[in-house]
Design an enzyme around this catalytic site. Structure first.
Site, PDB file in Angstrom:
ATOM      1  N   ASP A 137      -2.789  -1.304  -0.319  1.00  0.00           N
ATOM      2  CA  ASP A 137      -3.409  -1.323   0.950  1.00  0.00           C
ATOM      3  C   ASP A 137      -2.614  -0.721   2.112  1.00  0.00           C
ATOM      4  O   ASP A 137      -1.510  -0.989   2.051  1.00  0.00           O
ATOM      5  CB  ASP A 137      -4.084  -2.301   1.322  1.00  0.00           C
ATOM      6  CG  ASP A 137      -4.893  -2.681   2.320  1.00  0.00           C
ATOM      7  OD1 ASP A 137      -6.044  -1.779   2.635  1.00  0.00           O
ATOM      8  OD2 ASP A 137      -4.785  -3.375   3.288  1.00  0.00           O
TER       9      ASP A 137
ATOM     10  N   ASP B   5      -3.508  -1.133   5.804  1.00  0.00           N
ATOM     11  CA  ASP B   5      -3.595  -1.719   7.019  1.00  0.00           C
ATOM     12  C   ASP B   5      -3.495  -3.242   6.588  1.00  0.00           C
ATOM     13  O   ASP B   5      -4.231  -3.754   6.186  1.00  0.00           O
ATOM     14  CB  ASP B   5      -4.832  -1.603   7.955  1.00  0.00           C
ATOM     15  CG  ASP B   5      -4.668   0.108   8.447  1.00  0.00           C
ATOM     16  OD1 ASP B   5      -3.940   0.446   8.656  1.00  0.00           O
ATOM     17  OD2 ASP B   5      -5.690   0.790   8.351  1.00  0.00           O
TER      18      ASP B   5
END
Length: 220
Positions: A10, A12
């Protein structure tokens, strides 16, 4: 037994500090240990990729070009990734790629010519874990203050920070058990906390099945 061939991150809250709907490359700040973790994977020949929900595009808060500029800045700071997949859709668009749906992970694995079962997804919220399981990949959660307690307790593997997560992956020759569920008792990844008891489904966010991370109290 399945050796790790690729790690999909991922963006952020996992690789870089979360700036909601960020359109400004100047605001990109890697989390502590991110570059070291990625360099360690690259040195071992393990492929790396990013799978990121960017619903700010659908919401009109940034453009796809803005998001790509931010992605380029991430690479400038953290080095090149073997694959990027980005979902520009909103939670009500019903797309197959938006986490917790598995589309981005399947697409990334396909572009890497790697079986999803040989991939580990590292993220900071339950949608990352659920997307990995739906794709048949493994999941490792690195919680942040925005991670809900129930997401942490439901995750099959949890590490305190990104560098620790990667070091544990590199020092464990294989993941045991099926990718879509935690391994049997006694076969947890060494050094990574695994909740006791049977696997539990990751609770859905109040924003629906396509929810992504937003600061608590912020409208989704």
């Amino acid at each position: 037994m399945s050796p790790v061939k690729a790690v999909l991150f991922d963006r952020d809250g996992t690789l870089v500090h979360d700036v909601p709907y960020n359109a400004d490359p100047g605001l990109v700040r890697p989390v502590d240990g991110a570059r070291e973790a990625l360099d360690a994977l690259r040195a071992r020949g393990i492929r790396t990729g990013v799978v990121t929900n960017q619903s700010g595009i659908a919401r009109g808060l940034l453009t796809e070009a803005d998001a790509r500029r931010v992605n380029r800045r991430v690479e400038e700071l953290l080095g090149p990734f073997d694959v990027w997949t980005m979902c520009p859709h909103g939670p009500d668009d019903g797309c197959p790629c938006r986490k917790p749906r598995p589309g981005m992970i399947l697409r990334a694995a396909g572009r890497l010519r790697t079986d999803p079962a040989d991939c580990v997804v590292i993220g900071d919220i339950g949608a990352d874990v659920e997307a990995a399981h739906r794709a048949g990949a493994h999941a490792l959660l690195v919680p942040t203050p925005q991670t809900r307690p129930e997401e942490t307790s439901a995750a099959p593997h949890v590490a305190p920070d990104l560098l620790t997560a990667v070091h544990l992956l590199l020092n464990t020759p294989a993941w045991d058990g099926p990718a879509a569920s935690p391994p049997p008792t006694g076969q947890a990844l060494a050094g990574v906390r695994r909740p006791a008891g049977p696997a539990r489904a990751v609770p859905a966010s109040p924003a629906g099945p396509g929810a992504e991370r937003v600061p608590r109290g912020r409208p989704v």
